[in-house]
Design a protein around this motif. Sequence first.
Motif, PDB file in Angstrom:
ATOM      1  N   ASP A 121       0.863  -1.167   0.000  1.00 41.38           N
ATOM      2  CA  ASP A 121       0.000   0.000   0.000  1.00 41.38           C
ATOM      3  C   ASP A 121       0.906   1.225   0.000  1.00 41.38           C
ATOM      4  O   ASP A 121       2.120   1.095  -0.184  1.00 41.38           O
ATOM      5  CB  ASP A 121      -0.942  -0.028   1.208  1.00 41.38           C
ATOM      6  N   LEU A 123       1.301   5.642   1.481  1.00 40.06           N
ATOM      7  CA  LEU A 123       0.813   6.915   1.987  1.00 40.06           C
ATOM      8  C   LEU A 123       0.792   7.923   0.846  1.00 40.06           C
ATOM      9  O   LEU A 123       1.624   7.867  -0.064  1.00 40.06           O
ATOM     10  CB  LEU A 123       1.725   7.437   3.108  1.00 40.06           C
ATOM     11  N   ARG A 222      -1.396   3.020   8.138  1.00 46.67           N
ATOM     12  CA  ARG A 222      -1.134   2.281   6.904  1.00 46.67           C
ATOM     13  C   ARG A 222      -0.436   0.952   7.185  1.00 46.67           C
ATOM     14  O   ARG A 222      -0.642  -0.033   6.463  1.00 46.67           O
ATOM     15  CB  ARG A 222      -0.293   3.146   5.955  1.00 46.67           C
ATOM     16  N   ASP A 225      -3.251  -1.401   8.156  1.00 48.58           N
ATOM     17  CA  ASP A 225      -3.996  -1.738   6.943  1.00 48.58           C
ATOM     18  C   ASP A 225      -3.250  -2.795   6.119  1.00 48.58           C
ATOM     19  O   ASP A 225      -3.842  -3.761   5.624  1.00 48.58           O
ATOM     20  CB  ASP A 225      -4.176  -0.497   6.060  1.00 48.58           C
ATOM     21  N   THR A 226      -1.943  -2.592   5.949  1.00 51.13           N
ATOM     22  CA  THR A 226      -1.160  -3.466   5.082  1.00 51.13           C
ATOM     23  C   THR A 226      -0.929  -4.819   5.745  1.00 51.13           C
ATOM     24  O   THR A 226      -0.943  -5.857   5.068  1.00 51.13           O
ATOM     25  CB  THR A 226       0.174  -2.790   4.721  1.00 51.13           C
ATOM     26  N   GLN A 241     -10.340  -3.088   4.842  1.00 50.02           N
ATOM     27  CA  GLN A 241      -9.722  -1.856   5.312  1.00 50.02           C
ATOM     28  C   GLN A 241     -10.774  -0.853   5.783  1.00 50.02           C
ATOM     29  O   GLN A 241     -11.862  -0.754   5.223  1.00 50.02           O
ATOM     30  CB  GLN A 241      -8.888  -1.224   4.200  1.00 50.02           C
ATOM     31  N   GLY A 244      -8.375   4.259   7.584  1.00 53.66           N
ATOM     32  CA  GLY A 244      -6.949   4.305   7.301  1.00 53.66           C
ATOM     33  C   GLY A 244      -6.274   5.630   7.572  1.00 53.66           C
ATOM     34  O   GLY A 244      -5.210   5.919   7.022  1.00 53.66           O
ATOM     35  N   THR A 245      -6.846   6.454   8.417  1.00 47.94           N
ATOM     36  CA  THR A 245      -6.270   7.745   8.792  1.00 47.94           C
ATOM     37  C   THR A 245      -6.855   8.167  10.131  1.00 47.94           C
ATOM     38  O   THR A 245      -7.967   7.772  10.476  1.00 47.94           O
ATOM     39  CB  THR A 245      -6.571   8.820   7.730  1.00 47.94           C
ATOM     40  N   GLU A 339      -5.121  11.317   5.436  1.00 51.09           N
ATOM     41  CA  GLU A 339      -4.800  10.315   4.414  1.00 51.09           C
ATOM     42  C   GLU A 339      -6.091   9.824   3.781  1.00 51.09           C
ATOM     43  O   GLU A 339      -7.182  10.251   4.135  1.00 51.09           O
ATOM     44  CB  GLU A 339      -4.043   9.136   5.040  1.00 51.09           C
ATOM     45  N   ARG A 340      -5.944   8.897   2.828  1.00 47.61           N
ATOM     46  CA  ARG A 340      -7.067   8.296   2.100  1.00 47.61           C
ATOM     47  C   ARG A 340      -7.892   9.381   1.395  1.00 47.61           C
ATOM     48  O   ARG A 340      -9.114   9.320   1.351  1.00 47.61           O
ATOM     49  CB  ARG A 340      -7.967   7.482   3.039  1.00 47.61           C
TER      50      ARG A 340
END
Length: 383
Positions: A121, A123, A222, A225-226, A241, A244-245, A339-340
């Motif tokens: 993934d 950022l 992240r 998530d990964t 997911q 993610g932030t 993020e995202r």
Amino acid sequence: AVRAHHADIGGMSPGSMPQGATELVQEGLVLPPVRLATQNGIAEDVMSILLANVRTPDERRGDMRAQLGACAAGRASWRALVAREGIARVQQAGQALMDYAERSAREALRALGDRVGRAEDALEGDGVTEDDVRVVATVRQQDGRLVCDFTGSSAQVRGNVNAPLAVARAAAVFVLRTMLDDEVPMNDGIGRAVEVIAPRGTVMNATWPSAVAAGNVELSQRMTDTLFAALADAGIDVPAQGQGTMNNVTFGGAGWTFYETLGGGQGGSSRGPGPSAVHVGMSNTRNTPIESLEWSLPLRIDEYAIRRKTGGEGAARGGDGVVRRYRVLERCTVTLLTERRRRSPRGAAGGAAGAPGRNSLNGKWLPAKCRVEMAPGDVLSIE
């Protein structure tokens, strides 16, 4: 020990979560281990150094005294426990709790059998450039240990999305904890069943004097998530997911600062739909009540609501995010570390992706990571 997040510890930006920082000293006051208090009371010379480097010294003094009070309460409780049970029994019980957590973690991992999974993934920039910051994770179960290998991830970057190795380890321990039954106690016995491989000089194991403020709040997200995606690649049942932030929002004006993180949607799983409007993953901050915020700061919340139909569709739908609109009453600076905004949270097992987030000032788009000036009446929207 007491850990707290203070609303300002100096540095180049109000709230000490600066966008664009390229070295540690820009992010706030850096103190080596020193005594803030002795048996004679607070070490006022140390306190004065701290207060001379922050924007809200009265508030910081009060919060530091609150931390000292918490330590005093904890000390009294431990002394009472030892007086009642004896030091040998207390030490034995503490060790037994950690041993139990370790056994539980290792048994759960061995039950998975030999597994290997990999995921990748990124950022959305480091706050200096918008170049992707690569996050690669390989996971394997090895003799009752969860080995999390981040080899292949980006080298440390100029911006502050780098992290010290402790953050990578915390992410791995968190992911393993979610795979255990609720009755397993959360202590470092779980950490004994985790091995983290993160080459020195990468974003997961950055070297001094790299800036790291956003690594703790965004790279950690992240990484989790990964790691979850890698576990799914290994055939292990984990959620899709989530947001993610942590959606870091920091305000700073004349004599005041305010910092909060915002929740969003959690991914769905075989257990059912994901919840909406919650803090997801490596986050530990509470929802800020609007009444408390508006009473104490020159801010008004025009809207705080669930952002409907933003979770990914599927047999088990992803949770929806939130929208929060701030109207400022005084001139101030706002810093965003989010993020995202370009990359949506991925669905799993055939489920659709969630909607990306969006930042705007008076209706005009803002980057995921930025610092802007606001005038009275301006409205900042975080979705």
